[in-house]
Motif scaffolding. Structure first.
Motif, PDB file in Angstrom:
ATOM      1  N   ALA A  28      -3.060   2.569   4.523  1.00  0.00           N
ATOM      2  CA  ALA A  28      -1.804   2.424   3.785  1.00  0.00           C
ATOM      3  C   ALA A  28      -1.953   2.907   2.346  1.00  0.00           C
ATOM      4  N   CYS A  29      -3.142   2.728   1.767  1.00  0.00           N
ATOM      5  CA  CYS A  29      -3.379   3.154   0.388  1.00  0.00           C
ATOM      6  C   CYS A  29      -3.946   4.558   0.315  1.00  0.00           C
ATOM      7  N   ASP A  30      -4.146   5.195   1.452  1.00  0.00           N
ATOM      8  CA  ASP A  30      -4.751   6.529   1.515  1.00  0.00           C
ATOM      9  C   ASP A  30      -6.074   6.538   0.765  1.00  0.00           C
ATOM     10  N   GLY A  74       0.794  -1.221   0.000  1.00  0.00           N
ATOM     11  CA  GLY A  74       0.000   0.000   0.000  1.00  0.00           C
ATOM     12  C   GLY A  74       0.824   1.267   0.000  1.00  0.00           C
ATOM     13  N   GLU A  75       1.726   1.372   0.953  1.00  0.00           N
ATOM     14  CA  GLU A  75       2.465   2.616   1.121  1.00  0.00           C
ATOM     15  C   GLU A  75       3.475   2.862   0.003  1.00  0.00           C
ATOM     16  N   THR A  76       4.051   1.808  -0.555  1.00  0.00           N
ATOM     17  CA  THR A  76       5.114   1.998  -1.537  1.00  0.00           C
ATOM     18  C   THR A  76       4.643   1.898  -2.985  1.00  0.00           C
ATOM     19  N   MET A  77       3.550   1.198  -3.245  1.00  0.00           N
ATOM     20  CA  MET A  77       3.037   1.093  -4.607  1.00  0.00           C
ATOM     21  C   MET A  77       2.049   2.209  -4.945  1.00  0.00           C
ATOM     22  N   ARG A 104      -9.835   8.807  -2.791  1.00  0.00           N
ATOM     23  CA  ARG A 104      -8.604   8.987  -2.011  1.00  0.00           C
ATOM     24  C   ARG A 104      -8.941   9.505  -0.616  1.00  0.00           C
ATOM     25  N   GLY A 105      -8.076   9.195   0.328  1.00  0.00           N
ATOM     26  CA  GLY A 105      -8.267   9.671   1.691  1.00  0.00           C
ATOM     27  C   GLY A 105      -7.441  10.907   1.945  1.00  0.00           C
ATOM     28  N   LYS A 106      -7.141  11.113   3.203  1.00  0.00           N
ATOM     29  CA  LYS A 106      -6.330  12.259   3.594  1.00  0.00           C
ATOM     30  C   LYS A 106      -5.079  11.741   4.284  1.00  0.00           C
ATOM     31  N   VAL A 107      -3.947  11.939   3.641  1.00  0.00           N
ATOM     32  CA  VAL A 107      -2.686  11.457   4.190  1.00  0.00           C
ATOM     33  C   VAL A 107      -2.327  12.258   5.428  1.00  0.00           C
ATOM     34  N   ASP A 108      -1.991  11.544   6.503  1.00  0.00           N
ATOM     35  CA  ASP A 108      -1.587  12.205   7.738  1.00  0.00           C
ATOM     36  C   ASP A 108      -0.179  12.766   7.560  1.00  0.00           C
ATOM     37  N   SER A 109      -0.056  14.062   7.736  1.00  0.00           N
ATOM     38  CA  SER A 109       1.254  14.700   7.566  1.00  0.00           C
ATOM     39  C   SER A 109       2.014  14.825   8.876  1.00  0.00           C
TER      40      SER A 109
END
Length: 825
Positions: free
Chosen positions: A660-662, A277-280, A396-401
């Motif tokens: 992980a996929c946002d 999820g996070e890297t692809m 899409r979601g909201k990526v936690d910064s």
């Protein structure tokens, strides 16, 4: 008005040696004896209908066998003149009212006093807290023992289970729901809230944590999670994904690369989700794949592959549950039970009956290669592909910064090399296999599978994961890197890396090898270890901490499984099976029950913990030990749990996949559920039902299932981009129910225009502007993906050497057609 039953056993003088035993055939040596007042025995109850022993509660109007165990004896202070009597008399009473009486002839046993005996049977006709009394008389002396139990109707036994299900669905708080269910069950067993609260903590939860096999599972899980944290920090996970991305230049190839990553990370579903999820995600964004499709691929290759892999974080847990029930069967029927006597052996036999995970993996591959989808997923994919959106689409979601997201990311100057993930994984696999084989050796002439089936998987997994973590720490520590590259290890270079001497940074300032943690600073010109011992330790602890919430759910699930047995849910399920359910239906029944339970609780492991004690032994009994029925039923519980976990919005892997996929959680659930439900139906109709009735060989079921899935994909599902923009049949019916002018009609028309080569760039710009988002430029994605200049070769439009700004990854003009020329409509 509540009635009170008492159970009392009265023991009277004789001659015997002090001895405790649970076996009715155990005796003590004969001589003058009297009962030991401190060991008057305890009462054990057995349900006669299901033959389940050691029950803690009684169903109203059910017959229950009463026995006395652990009777102790001692020499009398005054010898008995002429020797003792050769007959032991007993009576059994309910609330002081005698129900049965009898005697035990001691002549044939040559006056060896039994340490346990049967004391008749009783039937409680009213609900409430009650007491049963059994009295034993010998030589005019008597002693007694008593036990209070709770009596209620059969249906009451499912209250804790229903409470867990409804609370989990209503509150989305699995931990709280499980605890309340445990507390409710404990109160039902104890008969009051005070004692129920105590036993919740000091009996059910404490025993779940102190069980040796449970501790093995917990330690193995946290060690493996710690190792994954180390691989993530080393840059190996990102490097592996970047290498794969060189060959992924279209949505089809990009999705297949993501699928392969999921298959490769077979050893843990959490590691699978995090890696894939996070890297692809950046790669599939670049290839205009919706976040919903990414989350589906990630989720569909996490639990399914981990649950059937003989080497995974699941196998120890699954084998633990299976072995516990196998031990019960052996205790009840003896050693010759006709099936594998090791939990791992049963696990291996059940793999061929895991229809859901195998069919699901098949469907994912067919959907990827065909470029087709149906239902909500088809709509989500079109919203992204038709408009060439490189931001993940509307799902899409909201990526936690926040800082927590980057806490375990590689340092800015860490070389991203795939071998830093591949080597530890290979070492882990080799070590676990070696430990499995060695632990299964018994000194006889065994073949390989005999050793595997007889192996101690707990020991192999525990030792293998910790040994792999230690070797990985050393591997990272002695691996020198300089200026963002891995360099050949030489003695001077190793001294420079391993000794804490201070050097000079590229900016001319005095620094240590670990000072360059700020992403704003350039790589240090001083050689350093890829990861110091401190780096590895911190990332290991980070990985361990990440798994802690899942361990809480796991512990509560173990405790809830014990509670379900204590309140009698196992007897209820067993009575249904013994009372008329055909053995041939058990594989399907176990699959359906586990599916709905996992759907409601959101935990496949919790479902397995609850259902295995309820179904396994009754299945063996009602099928007369039939191997096919038994293994298929075990597989039904395991695969049904995974299926329900896929559909559940409160599942840990579902939530983790969306994070992980946002991807928006609700979007992920609604797009994935139709695929899961279709595979559930195929698994039952072509898998569990026919195999239960022995309708055809197992391979025929798989061939028919693959054929049906293939026909469904190619004749029911629709291409994402097609000429007329049509949807699948059910989606078309839904579209026709929408009011004229709805966005879905516009999407259908735009799909047709896209297929004919129309320029939809203006609509794309308007759409993203209305959502308050700008599409991601290719330069930002390439910057995210590349670690050094040569790693980015093979990607279009990367930054040129003259320092000019890179072209956008996905422009809104005609260039898009060239980028997507390889996409089949």
């Amino acid at each position: 008005m509540k009635l009170h039953y008492a159970s009392t056993v009265m023991l009277f003088g004789g001659s015997a040696l002090l001895l405790h035993s649970h076996s009715s055939s155990s005796h003590v040596a004969a001589f003058d004896y009297e009962v030991d007042p401190d060991a008057v025995g305890s009462i054990s109850l057995m349900d006669l209908e299901t033959e389940i022993d050691g029950i803690k509660t009684i169903f109203r109007d059910d017959e229950v066998a009463v026995s006395v165990t652990d009777i102790g004896w001692k020499e009398p202070e005054t010898p008995i003149d002429g020797g003792g009597s050769s007959t032991l008399f007993w009576t059994t009473a309910v609330d002081g009212v005698e129900k049965e009486s009898g005697e035990v002839d001691l002549t044939d046993v040559k006056r060896e006093m039994p340490t346990s005996f049967d004391a008749g049977k009783i039937k409680a006709t009213d609900s409430g807290s009650v007491t049963i009394t059994v009295t034993m008389t010998l030589d005019g002396n008597e002693q007694s023992t008593s036990r209070k139990v709770e009596v209620y109707g059969r249906g009451v036994s499912v209250i804790p289970l229903l409470l867990i299900l409804f609370l989990a669905m209503g509150t989305r708080m699995v931990e709280l729901s499980l605890f309340i269910g445990i507390f409710t069950g404990a109160c039902m067993v104890a008969g009051n809230i005070k004692d129920g609260f105590k036993t919740t903590l000091d009996t059910f939860i404490l025993e779940a944590l102190t069980d040796a096999n449970h501790v093995f599972v917990i330690l193995f899980t946290i060690f493996l999670s710690g190792l994954v944290g180390m691989m993530q920090k080393s840059g190996g996970m990102m490097g592996f994904t970047r290498d794969v991305s060189k060959f992924a230049t279209s949505p089809r190839s990009g999705q297949f690369a993501c699928f392969l990553v999921g298959i490769f990370i077979f050893f843990d579903d959490y590691a699978n989700v995090l890696l894939a999820g996070e890297t692809m995600r950046p790669l599939l964004d670049m290839l205009c794949t919706s976040r919903e499709k990414l989350a589906f691929i990630v989720d569909a290759t996490s639990a399914p592959i981990a649950s059937i892999s003989p080497i995974s974080s699941w196998v120890g847990f699954e084998v633990d549950l299976i072995q516990t029930e196998i031990d019960k069967i052996i205790e009840k029927h003896g050693d010759d039970i006709g099936i594998k006597t090791s939990g791992f052996g049963v696990f291996l036999q059940s793999i061929k009956f895991r229809y859901y995970p195998i069919f699901m993996l098949t469907m994912v591959m067919l959907l990827i290669f065909s470029g087709r989808d149906f239902g909500p997923m088809l709509i989500a994919e079109r919203k992204t592909r038709v408009y060439d959106r490189s931001d993940g689409g509307t799902g899409r979601g909201k990526v936690d910064s926040g800082e927590g997201q980057k806490e375990n990311e590689p340092r800015h100057d860490t070389p991203l090399k795939a071998w830093n993930m591949l080597v530890p994984v290979l070492v882990l696999v080799i070590l676990i296999f070696y430990m499995l084989v060695k632990s299964g050796e018994d000194g006889t002439d065994q073949d390989f599978m005999d050793k595997i089936e007889n192996s101690d998987s707990y020991v192999a997994l525990l030792w293998g994961t910790m040994a792999a973590a230690i070797l990985t720490l050393i591997f990272y520590w002695i691996q020198p890197s300089k200026d963002g590259n891995v360099v050949l290890p030489t003695i001077p270079l190793l001294k420079e890396c391993l000794l804490p001497n201070r050097g000079t940074s590229a900016s001319g300032n005095e620094t240590t090898a670990n000072d360059n943690d700020d992403d704003e600073t350039p790589p240090s010109s001083k050689a350093r270890s890829l990861m110091t011992v401190l780096d590895s330790t911190e990332s290991f602890l980070f990985g361990m901490g990440r798994i802690f919430p899942a361990l809480i759910v796991l512990t509560l699930a173990w405790a809830s499984g014990s509670v379900m047995t204590a309140v009698g849910a196992d007897r209820l399920f067993s009575s249904w099976i013994v009372g008329g359910i055909e053995a041939e239906l058990l594989p399907t029944l176990s699959f359906i029950i586990s599916f709905f339970m996992a759907l409601a609780t959101g935990t496949s492991w919790g479902t397995m913990s609850i259902l295995f004690p309820l179904i396994t032994v009754p299945t063996y009994d009602v099928s007369d030990g039939d191997e096919l029925i038994f293994y298929a039923t075990i597989a039904g519980v395991l695969s049904g749990s995974v299926a329900g976990d896929h559909v559940s919005p409160i599942s840990d892997t579902t939530v983790l996949s969306s994070l992980a996929c946002d991807c928006n959680l609700l979007s992920h659930v609604t797009t994935q559920a139709p695929y899961s439900m279709f595979i559930v139906v195929v698994s039952m109709l072509l898998g569990t039902l026919p195999i239960g009735h022995d309708a055809w060989p197992n391979i025929i079921g798989y061939l028919l299932g693959w054929l049906v899935i293939g026909l469904f994909v190619y004749f029911y599902c629709k291409p994402v981009i097609n000429v007329d923009g049509s949807f699948d049949i059910l989606t078309e019916l839904w579209v026709r129910l929408q009011p004229a002018g709805s966005a879905i009609y516009e999407l259908k028309e735009d799909t047709s225009l896209k297929s004919s080569g129309e320029d939809l760039s203006q609509k794309t710009s308007d759409m993203t502007a209305n959502e308050g988002n700008q599409q991601i430029g290719k330069a930002s994605v390439i910057e995210h993906l590349k670690a050094d200049p040569e790693e980015s070769e093979g990607h279009e439009s990367e930054e040129n050497t003259d320092g000019e700004e890179a072209k956008p990854m996905m422009s809104s003009g005609a260039e898009d057609k060239n980028v997507h020329a390889d996409i089949d409509p």
